[in-house]
Motif scaffolding. Structure first.
Motif, mmCIF file in Angstrom:
data_model
loop_
_atom_site.group_PDB
_atom_site.id
_atom_site.type_symbol
_atom_site.label_atom_id
_atom_site.label_comp_id
_atom_site.label_asym_id
_atom_site.label_seq_id
_atom_site.Cartn_x
_atom_site.Cartn_y
_atom_site.Cartn_z
ATOM 1 N N SER A 99 0.757 -1.204 -0.087
ATOM 2 C CA SER A 99 -0.090 0.172 0.134
ATOM 3 C C SER A 99 0.868 1.301 -0.125
ATOM 4 C CB SER A 99 -0.998 0.109 1.142
ATOM 5 O OG SER A 99 -0.203 0.109 2.311
ATOM 6 N N HIS A 100 0.282 2.376 -0.425
ATOM 7 C CA HIS A 100 0.837 3.562 -0.515
ATOM 8 C C HIS A 100 -0.137 4.852 -0.211
ATOM 9 C CE1 HIS A 100 3.587 6.774 -1.432
ATOM 10 N NE2 HIS A 100 2.686 7.356 -2.122
ATOM 11 N N GLN A 101 -0.068 5.635 0.694
ATOM 12 C CA GLN A 101 -1.074 6.530 1.009
ATOM 13 C C GLN A 101 -0.042 8.047 1.054
ATOM 14 O OE1 GLN A 101 -1.401 8.207 4.085
ATOM 15 N NE2 GLN A 101 -2.891 9.675 3.429
ATOM 16 N N GLN A 102 -0.926 9.016 0.275
ATOM 17 C CA GLN A 102 -0.372 10.406 0.300
ATOM 18 C C GLN A 102 -1.663 11.352 1.058
ATOM 19 O OE1 GLN A 102 0.574 11.657 -3.401
ATOM 20 N NE2 GLN A 102 1.966 9.902 -3.877
ATOM 21 N N THR A 103 -1.184 12.078 1.748
ATOM 22 C CA THR A 103 -1.921 13.205 2.414
ATOM 23 C C THR A 103 -1.355 14.602 1.929
ATOM 24 O OG1 THR A 103 -2.855 11.723 4.151
ATOM 25 C CG2 THR A 103 -3.235 13.990 4.498
ATOM 26 N N THR A 104 -1.892 15.249 1.252
ATOM 27 C CA THR A 104 -1.381 16.478 0.997
ATOM 28 C C THR A 104 -1.373 17.755 2.123
ATOM 29 O OG1 THR A 104 -2.295 16.359 -1.651
ATOM 30 C CG2 THR A 104 -1.639 18.450 -0.729
#
Length: 106
Positions: A99-104
């Motif tokens: 998994s990979h997650q980004q929060t700006t």
């Protein structure tokens, strides 16, 4: 490996990612899984420069979670600043991204 994920092309990123991985990007596109990821990334890979800070690794057996703050840039795109987390599985001595997650962040 994680930095290379940002700067390489989609085919390279795919080679180190599990088949049915999940990636979460700021909306749109939101939550992507499996082949949806590669349709999205084919248009958005190859960041020119990536700076990672606040790097942390948490490992438990064959799982590792990488967390970091990133600043990434490429031509004709505003600089991306985000908090990220990637989960990897050690599968027969080969690390695969689950998994990979980004929060700006601003």
């Amino acid at each position: 490996m994680e930095e290379h994920f940002w700067t390489s092309d989609a085919d390279n990123a795919r080679a180190t990612t599990a088949t049915n991985a999940v990636m979460i990007f700021p909306y749109p596109p939101g939550i992507l899984q499996g082949d949806q990821i590669w349709t999205h990334l084919r248009q958005r890979t190859g960041w020119r420069s990536v700076v990672m800070a606040e790097r942390r690794v948490t490992r438990s057996g064959d799982l590792a979670i990488l967390t970091y703050r990133v600043s990434a840039e490429k031509a004709d795109v505003p600089i991306l600043r985000a908090l990220c987390a990637s989960t990897y599985l050690n599968d027969d001595d080969r690390w695969l991204r689950l998994s990979h997650q980004q929060t700006t962040v601003t």
